[in-house]
Enzyme design. Structure first.
Site, PDB file in Angstrom:
ATOM      1  N   ASP A  72      24.736 -52.252  -8.205  1.00 20.47           N
ATOM      2  CA  ASP A  72      25.247 -50.895  -8.382  1.00 20.47           C
ATOM      3  C   ASP A  72      24.431 -50.288  -9.512  1.00 20.47           C
ATOM      4  O   ASP A  72      24.242 -50.906 -10.561  1.00 20.47           O
ATOM      5  CB  ASP A  72      26.738 -50.862  -8.698  1.00 20.47           C
ATOM      6  CG  ASP A  72      27.287 -49.453  -8.460  1.00 20.47           C
ATOM      7  OD1 ASP A  72      27.174 -48.950  -7.331  1.00 20.47           O
ATOM      8  OD2 ASP A  72      27.798 -48.841  -9.408  1.00 20.47           O
ATOM      9  N   TYR A 159      16.215 -40.425  -7.783  1.00 24.57           N
ATOM     10  CA  TYR A 159      15.801 -39.543  -8.882  1.00 24.57           C
ATOM     11  C   TYR A 159      14.397 -39.873  -9.408  1.00 24.57           C
ATOM     12  O   TYR A 159      13.982 -39.320 -10.425  1.00 24.57           O
ATOM     13  CB  TYR A 159      16.814 -39.644 -10.037  1.00 24.57           C
ATOM     14  CG  TYR A 159      18.228 -39.211  -9.656  1.00 24.57           C
ATOM     15  CD1 TYR A 159      18.610 -37.873  -9.678  1.00 24.57           C
ATOM     16  CD2 TYR A 159      19.185 -40.157  -9.261  1.00 24.57           C
ATOM     17  CE1 TYR A 159      19.898 -37.479  -9.323  1.00 24.57           C
ATOM     18  CE2 TYR A 159      20.478 -39.777  -8.901  1.00 24.57           C
ATOM     19  CZ  TYR A 159      20.821 -38.443  -8.938  1.00 24.57           C
ATOM     20  OH  TYR A 159      22.094 -38.049  -8.587  1.00 24.57           O
ATOM     21  N   LYS A 180       6.549 -50.310 -10.809  1.00 24.04           N
ATOM     22  CA  LYS A 180       7.959 -49.918 -10.981  1.00 24.04           C
ATOM     23  C   LYS A 180       8.844 -51.166 -11.109  1.00 24.04           C
ATOM     24  O   LYS A 180       9.688 -51.249 -12.001  1.00 24.04           O
ATOM     25  CB  LYS A 180       8.443 -49.034  -9.816  1.00 24.04           C
ATOM     26  CG  LYS A 180       9.900 -48.602 -10.031  1.00 24.04           C
ATOM     27  CD  LYS A 180      10.509 -47.758  -8.932  1.00 24.04           C
ATOM     28  CE  LYS A 180      12.011 -47.569  -9.220  1.00 24.04           C
ATOM     29  NZ  LYS A 180      12.763 -46.999  -8.120  1.00 24.04           N
ATOM     30  N   HIS A 185      15.007 -50.904 -14.271  1.00 25.04           N
ATOM     31  CA  HIS A 185      16.352 -51.435 -14.463  1.00 25.04           C
ATOM     32  C   HIS A 185      16.660 -52.505 -13.410  1.00 25.04           C
ATOM     33  O   HIS A 185      17.194 -53.556 -13.705  1.00 25.04           O
ATOM     34  CB  HIS A 185      17.364 -50.279 -14.372  1.00 25.04           C
ATOM     35  CG  HIS A 185      17.204 -49.411 -13.150  1.00 25.04           C
ATOM     36  ND1 HIS A 185      15.988 -48.945 -12.722  1.00 25.04           N
ATOM     37  CD2 HIS A 185      18.107 -48.947 -12.238  1.00 25.04           C
ATOM     38  CE1 HIS A 185      16.143 -48.231 -11.623  1.00 25.04           C
ATOM     39  NE2 HIS A 185      17.422 -48.219 -11.305  1.00 25.04           N
TER      40      HIS A 185
HETATM   41  P1  IMP Z   1      24.585 -46.911  -5.587  1.00 26.49           P
HETATM   42  O1  IMP Z   1      24.185 -48.031  -6.514  1.00 26.49           O
HETATM   43  O2  IMP Z   1      24.317 -47.271  -4.163  1.00 26.49           O
HETATM   44  O3  IMP Z   1      25.959 -46.416  -5.855  1.00 26.49           O
HETATM   45  O4  IMP Z   1      23.617 -45.675  -5.829  1.00 26.49           O
HETATM   46  C1  IMP Z   1      22.742 -45.593  -6.864  1.00 26.49           C
HETATM   47  C2  IMP Z   1      22.103 -44.215  -6.890  1.00 26.49           C
HETATM   48  O5  IMP Z   1      21.484 -44.075  -8.166  1.00 26.49           O
HETATM   49  C3  IMP Z   1      20.977 -44.059  -5.855  1.00 26.49           C
HETATM   50  O6  IMP Z   1      21.410 -43.483  -4.668  1.00 26.49           O
HETATM   51  C4  IMP Z   1      20.019 -43.129  -6.588  1.00 26.49           C
HETATM   52  O7  IMP Z   1      20.450 -41.815  -6.478  1.00 26.49           O
HETATM   53  C5  IMP Z   1      20.193 -43.563  -8.048  1.00 26.49           C
HETATM   54  N1  IMP Z   1      19.224 -44.618  -8.389  1.00 26.49           N
HETATM   55  C6  IMP Z   1      19.489 -45.920  -8.658  1.00 26.49           C
HETATM   56  N2  IMP Z   1      18.344 -46.604  -8.892  1.00 26.49           N
HETATM   57  C7  IMP Z   1      17.344 -45.705  -8.760  1.00 26.49           C
HETATM   58  C8  IMP Z   1      15.935 -45.824  -8.866  1.00 26.49           C
HETATM   59  O8  IMP Z   1      15.350 -46.898  -9.078  1.00 26.49           O
HETATM   60  N3  IMP Z   1      15.249 -44.692  -8.678  1.00 26.49           N
HETATM   61  C9  IMP Z   1      15.845 -43.489  -8.401  1.00 26.49           C
HETATM   62  N4  IMP Z   1      17.153 -43.328  -8.259  1.00 26.49           N
HETATM   63  C10 IMP Z   1      17.913 -44.440  -8.442  1.00 26.49           C
END
Ligand code: IMP
Length: 203
Positions: A72, A159, A180, A185
């Site tokens: 997450d 993003y 990357k 992260h």
């Molecule tokens: P979830 O973890 O599926 O709830 O969504 C995480 C959201 O955070 C993604 O849909 C992106 O919008 C954003 N996000 C997480 N990691 C990245 C990354 O490495 N690059 C760009 N956006 C990220």
């Protein structure tokens, strides 16, 4: 069971960008996305990345009867009091596209000067041996940067086009996948997760 002996680990994500990055980092451990088992995403009802990652891993392990990894992650922007945070994927509303979310972010930050546009990506990775695993392995990774006032670059997802990476002097969407993964992260969280799993097995 040892991590290295597991043939299939299910990945509790349907996000193609994440799947690509996680498989590239875990090169010698085959992972199968939960979509291959027709598992639908669980509702992310937690208020923290940790809670949501556990919800996702538990759901995938339960449905697929396999050990599961879940991530997450999200973007935390200081000038927006930590938004979009845990709702990064649906910042512009349920079903929003990456472009919708990015447009909303740029709008919210309109007029905010460069030095106040500090932000970070956060990733929590969880490994559960099975759905009732009482002791999930949990790791975190953080990537510090700044939000640009316009999008640049074609790589990555989410993003990435507006996330300025100071140590590389470019946006995250201008980095190769390898660079990357070495900085991000998600890369950091996954490296830490594999080390913690190995330490748990050796204990
Ligand atoms: P979830 O973890 O599926 O709830 O969504 C995480 C959201 O955070 C993604 O849909 C992106 O919008 C954003 N996000 C997480 N990691 C990245 C990354 O490495 N690059 C760009 N956006 C990220």
């Amino acid at each position: 069971m040892t991590f290295s002996s597991v043939n299939n680990i299910v990945l509790a994500s349907g996000n193609p960008g994440k799947i690509r990055e996680i498989q590239a980092i875990l090169e010698d451990h085959p992972i199968v996305p939960q979509s291959a088992f027709n598992v639908v995403d669980v509702e992310e009802t937690g208020t923290t990345f940790v809670e949501n990652a556990i919800l996702k891993a538990r759901n995938a392990a339960l449905r697929c009867k396999l050990p599961a990894i879940a991530d997450d992650s999200g973007l935390v922007v200081d000038a927006l009091d930590g938004a979009p945070g845990v709702i990064s994927a649906r910042y512009a509303g349920v079903g929003a596209s990456d472009q919708d979310n990015l447009d909303k972010l740029l709008l919210e930050l309109k007029g905010v000067p460069d030095e106040l546009r500090t932000a970070r990506f956060i990733c929590v990775m969880v490994f559960m041996e099975h759905a009732d695993d009482p002791c999930p392995v949990i790791a975190q990774g953080v990537w510090e940067g700044r939000i640009l006032d316009h999008a640049v670059g074609e790589n990555g997802f989410g993003y990435d086009p507006v996330f300025w990476v100071p140590e590389q002097g470019c946006a995250s969407a201008e980095l190769s996948a390898t660079v990357k993964n070495s900085l991000s992260h998600r890369g950091k969280a996954l490296k830490s997760l594999t080390e913690l799993i190995k330490a748990k097995e050796a204990a």
